[in-house]
Scaffold this active site. Structure first.
Site, PDB file in Angstrom:
ATOM      1  N   ASP A  97       0.973  -0.949   0.573  1.00 11.87           N
ATOM      2  CA  ASP A  97       0.165   0.173  -0.109  1.00 11.87           C
ATOM      3  C   ASP A  97       0.491   0.807  -0.274  1.00 11.87           C
ATOM      4  O   ASP A  97       2.289   1.012   0.591  1.00 11.87           O
ATOM      5  CB  ASP A  97      -0.359  -0.050   1.002  1.00 11.87           C
ATOM      6  CG  ASP A  97      -1.620   1.038   0.835  1.00 11.87           C
ATOM      7  OD1 ASP A  97      -2.951   1.574  -0.418  1.00 11.87           O
ATOM      8  OD2 ASP A  97      -2.330   0.986   2.403  1.00 11.87           O
ATOM      9  N   HIS A 157       2.797   3.069  -8.792  1.00  9.32           N
ATOM     10  CA  HIS A 157       2.537   1.042  -9.102  1.00  9.32           C
ATOM     11  C   HIS A 157       3.957   1.036 -10.005  1.00  9.32           C
ATOM     12  O   HIS A 157       4.113  -0.223  -9.675  1.00  9.32           O
ATOM     13  CB  HIS A 157       1.093   0.591 -10.164  1.00  9.32           C
ATOM     14  CG  HIS A 157      -0.296   1.494  -9.198  1.00  9.32           C
ATOM     15  ND1 HIS A 157       0.133   1.101  -7.906  1.00  9.32           N
ATOM     16  CD2 HIS A 157      -1.086   2.092  -9.878  1.00  9.32           C
ATOM     17  CE1 HIS A 157      -1.734   2.107  -7.425  1.00  9.32           C
ATOM     18  NE2 HIS A 157      -2.418   2.051  -8.818  1.00  9.32           N
ATOM     19  N   LEU A 181      10.845 -20.098  -2.951  1.00 12.87           N
ATOM     20  CA  LEU A 181       9.843 -19.552  -2.168  1.00 12.87           C
ATOM     21  C   LEU A 181       8.248 -19.751  -3.301  1.00 12.87           C
ATOM     22  O   LEU A 181       8.329 -19.719  -4.225  1.00 12.87           O
ATOM     23  CB  LEU A 181      10.096 -18.246  -2.436  1.00 12.87           C
ATOM     24  CG  LEU A 181       9.095 -16.777  -1.950  1.00 12.87           C
ATOM     25  CD1 LEU A 181       8.951 -17.359  -0.680  1.00 12.87           C
ATOM     26  CD2 LEU A 181       9.407 -15.887  -2.745  1.00 12.87           C
TER      27      LEU A 181
HETATM   28  C1  FPP Z   1      -2.216   0.014  -3.151  1.00 12.82           C
HETATM   29  O1  FPP Z   1      -1.731   1.125  -2.967  1.00 12.82           O
HETATM   30  C2  FPP Z   1      -1.704  -0.532  -4.833  1.00 12.82           C
HETATM   31  C3  FPP Z   1      -2.291  -1.096  -5.593  1.00 12.82           C
HETATM   32  C4  FPP Z   1      -3.694  -1.188  -5.444  1.00 12.82           C
HETATM   33  C5  FPP Z   1      -1.334  -2.266  -6.276  1.00 12.82           C
HETATM   34  C6  FPP Z   1      -0.537  -2.744  -5.843  1.00 12.82           C
HETATM   35  C7  FPP Z   1       0.162  -2.892  -7.604  1.00 12.82           C
HETATM   36  C8  FPP Z   1       1.062  -3.079  -7.245  1.00 12.82           C
HETATM   37  C9  FPP Z   1       2.270  -2.953  -6.686  1.00 12.82           C
HETATM   38  C10 FPP Z   1       2.360  -2.797  -9.054  1.00 12.82           C
HETATM   39  C11 FPP Z   1       1.690  -4.539 -10.043  1.00 12.82           C
HETATM   40  C12 FPP Z   1       2.270  -5.641  -8.755  1.00 12.82           C
HETATM   41  C13 FPP Z   1       2.373  -6.905  -9.248  1.00 12.82           C
HETATM   42  C14 FPP Z   1       3.043  -7.744  -8.604  1.00 12.82           C
HETATM   43  C15 FPP Z   1       3.955  -6.768 -10.069  1.00 12.82           C
HETATM   44  P1  FPP Z   1      -2.833   2.463  -3.685  1.00 12.82           P
HETATM   45  O2  FPP Z   1      -2.719   2.440  -5.155  1.00 12.82           O
HETATM   46  O3  FPP Z   1      -3.889   2.117  -2.701  1.00 12.82           O
HETATM   47  O4  FPP Z   1      -1.831   3.823  -2.662  1.00 12.82           O
HETATM   48  P2  FPP Z   1      -2.534   5.237  -1.793  1.00 12.82           P
HETATM   49  O5  FPP Z   1      -3.462   4.180  -0.574  1.00 12.82           O
HETATM   50  O6  FPP Z   1      -1.102   5.474  -1.722  1.00 12.82           O
HETATM   51  O7  FPP Z   1      -3.693   5.753  -3.035  1.00 12.82           O
END
Ligand code: FPP
Length: 236
Positions: A17, A34, A127
Site C-alpha cells: 500500500d 505502481h 519460495l
Molecule cells: C495500493 O496502493 C496498491 C495497489 C492497489 C496496486 C499494487 C500494484 C503493484 C505494486 C504493481 C503490480 C503488482 C505486481 C505484483 C507486479 P494505493 O494505490 O492504494 O496507494 P494509496 O493508498 O497511496 O493511494
C-alpha cells in the site's frame, strides 16, 4: 532480543500500500507509483527467497480495485502484463509462482500469461509466491463454502464433515504453511479484505513507510518485531 524469541515466519503476507501517495509526494502520476511498487515487489520477493521464507503472498489487485478510474485499472494491468512477461522468465528461476483470486474478470492475455507462469514454475523448489489478483478474502470464503456445499450435494461428504480442516483445504493457500505475519506499510491499519481466513492467528505489523520506499531492511525490522512477539494461538 529476548532468549524467548520465536522462530522466523514461514509465510508472510504483504498489502503493498501507498503507491498513490508516494507518486503524489514525488509529483508523479499514480501509475508511476505502481510501477515503482512493482520494482520493490521484485526486490522483496528475491530477498524473501534469500532469507529462506517458505511462502509470500502479496496483494496486487483486489476485488474492489475495479472501482478505481479506468485509467488507473489499465495502468496496473499493464504493469502486471509487463512484469509477468519479464520477471519470472529467467534461466535458473527457483520461485514457484501462483495466482490467487477470481479468474473470470481478467483480460484473456493476462490469464494466459498467468497460466504459463504457473505451469513453468510449478516444480521450482524455492519460495512459493502467491500473487493476489482480483482477490478478495470474502470471495475466497464464499467460494470455499460453495465448494463444500457441492460436495455435500454430490454425496461426497456429509454436512457434519464440514470442519476447519476442510474449509482450509478449499482456500487458495492450502498448499502453503499457515500465515504467520501480515505486513502493511503506508500507515494504514486495516485488513482490507486480504486473507481473512488465513489471518486467524497471524501477527500484524504496520509500518509508516510507503510501499515504493520499502526496502529489505524494513522487512528485517518487521521480522524482528514478529520474532519478539509471544504467540499463544489462543492458549496460555
Ligand atoms: C495500493 O496502493 C496498491 C495497489 C492497489 C496496486 C499494487 C500494484 C503493484 C505494486 C504493481 C503490480 C503488482 C505486481 C505484483 C507486479 P494505493 O494505490 O492504494 O496507494 P494509496 O493508498 O497511496 O493511494
Amino acid at each position: 532480543m529476548s532468549s524467548e524469541q520465536s522462530s522466523m515466519p514461514r509465510h508472510i503476507g504483504i498489502i503493498m500500500d501507498g503507491n498513490g501517495r508516494w507518486a503524489a509526494k514525488n509529483g508523479l502520476p499514480r501509475s508511476a507509483g505502481h510501477a515503482r511498487g512493482a520494482e520493490v515487489f521484485r526486490t522483496i520477493c528475491r530477498y524473501c527467497e534469500k532469507i529462506g521464507i517458505e511462502a509470500l503472498t502479496v496483494y496486487a489487485f483486489s476485488t474492489e480495485n475495479w472501482s478505481r478510474s479506468a485509467d488507473e485499472v489499465s495502468a496496473i494491468m499493464n504493469i502486471l502484463r509487463r512484469y509477468l512477461r519479464d520477471a519470472f522468465n529467467q534461466e535458473g528461476e527457483t520461485i514457484r509462482v501462483r495466482f490467487i483470486g477470481r479468474r473470470d474478470r481478467l483480460d484473456s492475455d493476462i490469464l494466459s500469461l498467468m497460466q504459463e507462469i504457473e505451469d513453468v514454475s510449478r516444480d521450482n523448489p524455492g519460495l512459493i509466491l502467491n500473487i493476489a489478483v482480483d482477490y478478495g478474502g470474502r470471495d475466497e470464503i464464499v467460494r470455499a463454502a460453495k465448494e463444500a456445499a457441492e460436495m455435500v450435494a454430490d454425496g461426497r461428504i456429509t454436512a457434519d464433515e464440514i470442519d476447519e480442516e476442510l474449509i482450509d483445504s478449499l482456500t487458495f493457500t492450502s498448499c502453503c504453511p499457515p500465515l504467520d505475519l501480515l505486513l502493511r506499510p503506508s500507515g494504514e491499519e486495516r485488513i482490507s479484505n486480504f486473507m481473512l481466513w488465513q489471518c486467524a492467528y497471524a501477527e500484524f505489523v504496520y509500518m509508516d513507510t510507503l510501499w515504493p520506499d520499502f526496502t529489505p531492511e524494513h522487512l528485517d525490522r518487521a521480522i524482528e518485531e514478529f520474532r519478539s512477539r509471544n504467540r499463544r494461538f489462543g492458549g496460555r
